[in-house]
Design a protein around this motif. Structure first.
Motif, short mmCIF file in Angstrom:
data_model
loop_
_atom_site.label_atom_id
_atom_site.label_comp_id
_atom_site.label_asym_id
_atom_site.label_seq_id
_atom_site.Cartn_x
_atom_site.Cartn_y
_atom_site.Cartn_z
N THR A 174 0.83 -1.21 0.00
CA THR A 174 0.00 0.00 0.00
C THR A 174 0.86 1.26 0.00
N HIS A 175 2.16 1.08 0.29
CA HIS A 175 3.07 2.23 0.35
C HIS A 175 4.46 1.74 -0.04
N LEU A 176 5.14 2.47 -0.93
CA LEU A 176 6.51 2.11 -1.30
C LEU A 176 7.48 3.17 -0.81
N VAL A 177 8.56 2.69 -0.19
CA VAL A 177 9.62 3.58 0.27
C VAL A 177 10.83 3.33 -0.63
N ASP A 178 11.08 4.28 -1.51
CA ASP A 178 12.16 4.16 -2.50
C ASP A 178 13.49 4.49 -1.82
N VAL A 179 14.40 3.51 -1.81
CA VAL A 179 15.67 3.71 -1.08
C VAL A 179 16.84 4.06 -2.01
N GLN A 180 16.56 4.40 -3.27
CA GLN A 180 17.65 4.56 -4.24
C GLN A 180 18.63 5.68 -3.90
N ASP A 181 18.21 6.67 -3.10
CA ASP A 181 19.11 7.79 -2.79
C ASP A 181 20.01 7.52 -1.58
N LEU A 182 19.81 6.40 -0.89
CA LEU A 182 20.61 6.13 0.31
C LEU A 182 22.06 5.83 -0.08
N PRO A 183 23.00 6.13 0.82
CA PRO A 183 24.43 6.05 0.44
C PRO A 183 25.00 4.64 0.51
N PHE A 184 24.37 3.72 -0.22
CA PHE A 184 24.79 2.32 -0.17
C PHE A 184 25.24 1.82 -1.54
N ASP A 185 25.89 2.69 -2.31
CA ASP A 185 26.22 2.31 -3.69
C ASP A 185 27.72 2.10 -3.91
#
Lengths: 316, 168
Positions: free
Chosen positions: A46-57
């Motif tokens: 029902t809700h998506l939390v997009d984590v693409q900007d977190l510093p895990f790259d």
């Protein structure tokens, strides 16, 4: 697809809190598996939390001489990293043996570990599936089970974990690092990350609600020769019927893990200790107590032959 | 939700339902119908586009997750008057029959050559530590996420080999 709300997380604890505090909320990173399942309403967040900007790259050296792989490192970037290709070749090999170039560009390290089974009865919402709908039964048992599990399965579910990368990570004794909504971190050995679900096939991963994967760490390199032998119905872009991840040392000892056979990457340390005796000895021990169906019993001799092929290559 | 995509060099503002995939945003909202919908599940590759220079399946990505990203579709690679070298090579080598998978094939093919140049390894590479080469086997393996029901595969590989040769 069912309607959902969306937010883009700015820091890890806020992301964990956003999911932990809201039933039906999920993280999304690459989305290649989650969106596939949302389209057929197997997944209905029902809700998506997009984590693409977190510093895990990033992929960084650890003080212990290993590597720390950020949760958002793409499959392509992980397989391409010079240190991985040189020191953890089995990991690079396992990644390029899976999916397609397009998917590997999007799929994340954490998401790959969290991918769901490809059991056709899990995907077909008209069918009974204890994993998709606990208590509804298992249409795969007595159904078409050629692709499905031969060991570690249960009377409730005979699905497999479908991934390749995780098989190599299991071989390498990787550790999954997480953070929760309170900022507490945890290190989960990969051996405990994917669960043998028994009568609860809906429980697949050793994560609490809202617990977010931040990284996967590798111990020091093992040396030896690295192999990922994947047997499948076509030469590329197909899931494993059986796969073998192996590191073989010059004295013929080593490590072996199997994919495509069980609810988790299948590694039996007491079995791999028999490597110097050959493939038959190893697989007899690794698959002791196997419960194949008529359709997938072929996986047992196939695992032996795939390992024999790896051992022969190591001798050459 | 409001968002912006940089598509083929142009900033495009959109307001989309969260469920809209990148593919549907391109086709239904920006009317760039070159990118095709095949399976809509990441299995056929017809929807392949370049996002910040990398090829992905636009059907398996939400548009909202690409706010601010640079998208290149087949329309942005070349035009009928000024074909991209890969487009010209597909024409020359007859790398299609019905043409439905072709935009995805071409976007993927362009990215494959870039990936080889960048040293991205593949399943058919013998030595992972060596630089990959643009061989026929490499093309076939790396293009396995693009299905062609007409079976133009050998001609697609020929077209890619010509462009790869010109690059070398």
């Amino acid at each position: 697809m069912k309607a959902f709300t969306y937010e883009r997380a700015k820091d890890p604890v806020a992301a964990a809190r956003a999911v932990a505090g809201r039933p039906g909320a999920k993280f999304i990173a690459g989305g290649t598996n989650l969106l596939d399942l949302m389209k057929i309403e197997v997944e209905v967040p029902t809700h998506l939390v997009d984590v693409q900007d977190l510093p895990f790259d990033k992929i960084e050296q650890t003080p212990e001489g290993g590597l720390r792989i950020g949760a958002l490192v793409t499959n392509t970037d992980l397989a391409t990293d010079e240190r991985v290709r040189r020191d953890y070749a089995v990991l690079s090999r396992s990644i390029v043996a899976g999916a397609s170039g397009q998917l590997r560009n999007k799929a994340s390290t954490a998401g790959n570990l969290l991918q769901r089974t490809r059991c056709p009865y899990f995907y077909d919402t008209n069918m009974a599936c204890n994993k998709r709908k606990p208590g509804s039964g298992c249409a795969a048992i007595g159904g078409f089970s050629r692709q499905l599990g031969v060991i570690g399965v249960s009377k409730s579910c005979i699905a497999t974990f479908p991934g390749d990368m995780a098989v190599a990570l299991r071989l390498l004794d990787a550790v999954v690092e997480t953070i929760d909504a309170k900022g507490k971190t945890r290190a989960i050995p990969i051996a405990e990350f994917h669960m043998l679900w028994g009568d609860h096939p809906e429980r697949e991963f050793a994560l609490a609600p809202g617990e977010l994967i931040t990284a996967v760490t590798l111990p020091q390199p093992l040396g030896g020769k690295h192999y990922y032998e994947k047997v499948r119905d076509r030469a590329s872009y197909a899931f494993a019927l059986v796969s073998v991840a192996a590191v073989i040392q010059p004295d013929r000892t080593g490590r072996v893990a199997f994919g495509g056979v069980a609810p988790k990457p299948w590694r039996v340390e007491a079995a791999e200790a028999l490597l110097p005796q050959g493939a038959v000895a190893v697989t007899a021990k690794a698959f002791a107590g196997a419960t194949p169906t008529k359709d997938n019993a072929f996986k047992l001799p196939l695992a032996t032959r795939a390992l024999a092929s790896v051992i022969a290559q190591a001798k050459a | 939700m409001p968002m912006m995509l940089k598509v083929n060099g142009q900033k495009r503002s959109l307001s989309l339902d969260t469920r809209t995939t990148l593919l549907d945003a391109l086709r239904e909202h920006l009317h760039l119908t070159g990118t095709k919908k095949g399976c809509d599940h990441g299995q056929c590759g017809a929807c392949t586009v370049l996002v910040n220079g990398k090829r992905i399946n636009s059907c398996l990505s939400l548009a909202i997750m690409h706010d601010g990203d640079e998208i290149t579709t087949i329309e942005g690679l070349g035009t009928p008057d000024k074909l991209h070298p890969m487009q010209a090579a597909f024409v020359k080598h007859d790398g299609y029959q019905c043409g439905y998978c072709t935009p995805g094939q071409i976007c993927s093919a362009v990215a494959v050559l870039e990936e080889i140049a960048r040293g991205v390894p593949s399943h058919v590479q013998d030595d992972l530590t060596a630089a990959p080469r643009a061989t026929n086997m490499e093309m076939r393996e790396r293009m396995s996420g693009n299905i062609c029901r007409c079976g133009a595969y050998s001609n697609i590989a020929d077209a890619m080999a010509e462009v790869a040769g010109g690059m070398g």
